[in-house]
Design an enzyme around this catalytic site. Structure first.
Site, PDB file in Angstrom:
ATOM      1  N   CYS A  10       0.892  -1.091   0.025  1.00  0.00           N
ATOM      2  CA  CYS A  10      -0.319   0.108  -0.263  1.00  0.00           C
ATOM      3  C   CYS A  10       1.277   1.573   0.220  1.00  0.00           C
ATOM      4  CB  CYS A  10      -0.976   0.189   1.201  1.00  0.00           C
ATOM      5  SG  CYS A  10      -2.059   1.031   0.966  1.00  0.00           S
TER       6      CYS A  10
ATOM      7  N   HIS B 299      -7.577  -5.581  -1.453  1.00  0.00           N
ATOM      8  CA  HIS B 299      -5.894  -4.467  -1.063  1.00  0.00           C
ATOM      9  C   HIS B 299      -5.748  -5.285   0.439  1.00  0.00           C
ATOM     10  CE1 HIS B 299      -3.999  -1.170  -1.033  1.00  0.00           C
ATOM     11  NE2 HIS B 299      -4.355  -0.877  -0.214  1.00  0.00           N
TER      12      HIS B 299
ATOM     13  N   ASP C 268      -9.265  -5.033  -6.187  1.00  0.00           N
ATOM     14  CA  ASP C 268      -9.058  -4.258  -4.767  1.00  0.00           C
ATOM     15  C   ASP C 268      -9.589  -2.609  -5.672  1.00  0.00           C
ATOM     16  OD1 ASP C 268      -7.335  -2.871  -3.812  1.00  0.00           O
ATOM     17  OD2 ASP C 268      -5.601  -3.095  -4.406  1.00  0.00           O
TER      18      ASP C 268
END
Lengths: 158, 355
Positions: free
Chosen positions: B143, B329, B300
């Site tokens: 991320c 995600h 995602d």
């Protein structure tokens, strides 16, 4: 959905028939909502709401901040900003300590290297330790036990 | 109360369900339990080394440093015993380190990506090298952690970085139509400076609310409906509890870093356009030479796949792989299929490059 033991042992659930209906309706609402929040209208509306809230609360927040600073001053106490400033200075100090730590590590590494170089001819009669092969590595003392090194660790006292 | 008349078992069953419900919604699960030791600290940041379980001679030579986002706890990488990426990698013979950015206080509101990538990260890496006794290392960024590691890899290509693993990396912000966050934070609508003037740091609750609003029904309703569905399965409930504990543990994001994220990345896509300046130096992605592994989660909605693809053409790495995987995600690394799909693939890729 249920991964556990089920089948005949599963107790009667009066809501079971409604589960499929619930999931179907949730899926339908979810699709509508995802489309809604992906729209320019939502972005504009949420931004406007946030802006309005912040604009409305700013005078109160500032007044509260001023009065708090004043009250703390009267009580001979440091304000939030002063404490924050002190914390930032501590961080700077920590960085300087970390720089020193790095230099000490470099000195120790150089010392160890020099000692190893000096010791290798003297130890010629004995078989020299093999060079670290793939999959193996040389480690400083204490590293194997997960220790940070001989000199201890600053952070451990926190 | 009405169920009491139906049979003697019914009240007990529903009582149990309600007790379970109450417990998982009001308590915190025990997460991040893999044994570890702190080896370095600076300000709020902590570097942990996980205690190896494989004998030194059988371990991979190159240590692995895990970097997660700055607005979430990294405990998602070590969710619960038996279902932890960290635990898996330690058992596979890696010397695993984790950099926890900590919770920024009001005194940290000026922290920027510049500080994270060129002040904290290099220092933590130096300490990791000193502890492990190895000059080379692997970096895994997930991320926002992937943004930080990418910037670091471009700014410090000669620091010994051998392998760079990017998971659901939000790097390319050019497709504004495909990015809901980009729409929400558009300069016409989102009062960025007012928010930061009011809060200093970006509150974790606001970040969490934003992430959940991407799929509001799933997050605010479906998640709890699912809990009710699995309520009689203790293992599934524990998994839900652990994940909920992590999800609800919101932390703020340093104000200046948030400003950069919105302005430099979401609004102007400066990294991919080669215009991002960190400490006065332009970030040139072509300077990334490390072996590159990029993992994209097909489902995602936080970092859509389009954000992680173009990095492959920008870097100079000769050894690079783009891996697509079904899932969301977080689900790709912490979901129930992660240990069968994601972790083995990462381990397989990294294993041959860690000797």
């Amino acid at each position: 959905m249920n991964d556990g033991p089920g089948g005949s042992a599963k107790p009667f659930d009066p809501f079971e028939p409604y589960r499929g209906m619930r999931d179907a309706s949730l899926d339908a609402v979810a699709r509508v909502m995802v489309d809604a929040v992906n729209s320019e209208g939502y972005a504009q509306a949420s931004g406007a709401m946030l802006d309005a809230c912040l604009t409305a609360s700013t005078p109160f927040r500032e007044a509260l901040g001023r009065s708090m600073v004043h009250a703390l001053e009267q009580l001979s106490l440091p304000s939030r900003q002063e404490v924050a400033s002190l914390a930032a200075r501590f961080t700077n100090l920590e960085m300087r300590l970390d720089d020193m730590d790095a230099k000490l590590d470099a000195v120790f590494a150089a010392q160890q290297k020099a000692a190893a170089t000096a010791a290798s001819p003297a130890e010629a009669p004995n078989p020299a330790p093999p060079a670290p092969a793939a999959g193996k590595r040389t480690r400083p003392a204490g590293a194997e036990a997960g220790l940070p090194g001989k000199r201890g660790m600053r952070g451990s006292k926190r | 109360m009405a169920e009491a008349a139906v049979g003697p078992d019914r009240p007990t069953l529903y009582e149990q369900r309600l007790q379970t419900l109450s417990r998982v919604l009001t308590t915190r699960a025990r997460i991040a339990q893999t044994p570890r030791q702190m080896v370095w600290a600076l300000n709020k940041a902590r570097l942990f080394r996980y205690i190896p379980v494989v004998p030194a001679g059988q371990r991979h030579r190159i240590p692995l440093l895990l970097i997660f986002a700055i607005m979430n706890r990294p405990s998602i990488l070590d969710l619960r015993p038996g279902h932890s990426f960290v635990e898996h990698m330690v058992q596979c013979g890696y010397d695993v380190y984790l950099l926890d950015w900590g919770v920024p206080g009001i005194e940290d509101q000026e922290l920027k990506f510049d500080d994270y990538t060129l002040e904290y990260l290099p220092r933590a890496i130096r300490k990791m090298k000193a502890v492990s006794g190895v000059e080379e290392f692997s970096l895994l960024g997930w991320c926002i952690g992937a943004i930080l590691t990418t910037i670091y890899a471009a700014m410090r290509p000669d620091d010994g970085l051998r392998n760079l693993l990017l998971l659901t990396a939000p790097l390319d912000f050019s497709n504004r139509q495909g990015l809901t966050f980009a729409r929400w934070t558009d300069s016409r609508y989102f009062p960025l400076e007012k928010v930061l003037a009011a809060f200093g740091n970006m509150p974790g609750e606001m970040i969490d609310y934003g992430a959940k609003m991407l799929k509001p029904v799933e997050n605010f309703v479906g998640n709890y409906a699912r809990l009710w569905d699995i309520i009689d399965d203790p293992r599934a409930v524990e998994a839900w509890h652990a994940m909920n504990t992590w999800v609800t543990d919101c932390i703020p994001m340093a104000g200046a870093a948030y400003r950069q994220l919105i302005d430099d990345f979401y609004r102007h896509d400066r990294l991919m356009r080669g215009e991002l300046v960190i400490r006065g130096q332009r970030v040139d992605l072509s300077r990334v030479r490390a072996n590159l592994f990029t993992m994209i989660a097909e489902g995602d909605h936080i970092t859509p796949p389009c954000q992680s693809v173009s990095i492959m053409d920008k870097v100079s790495s000769r050894d690079k792989e783009l891996f697509r995987i079904p899932g969301g995600h977080i689900g790709i690394m912490a979901g129930s299929a992660a240990h069968k799909l994601t972790w083995p693939h990462i381990e397989k890729w990294l294993g041959t490059r860690s000797e």
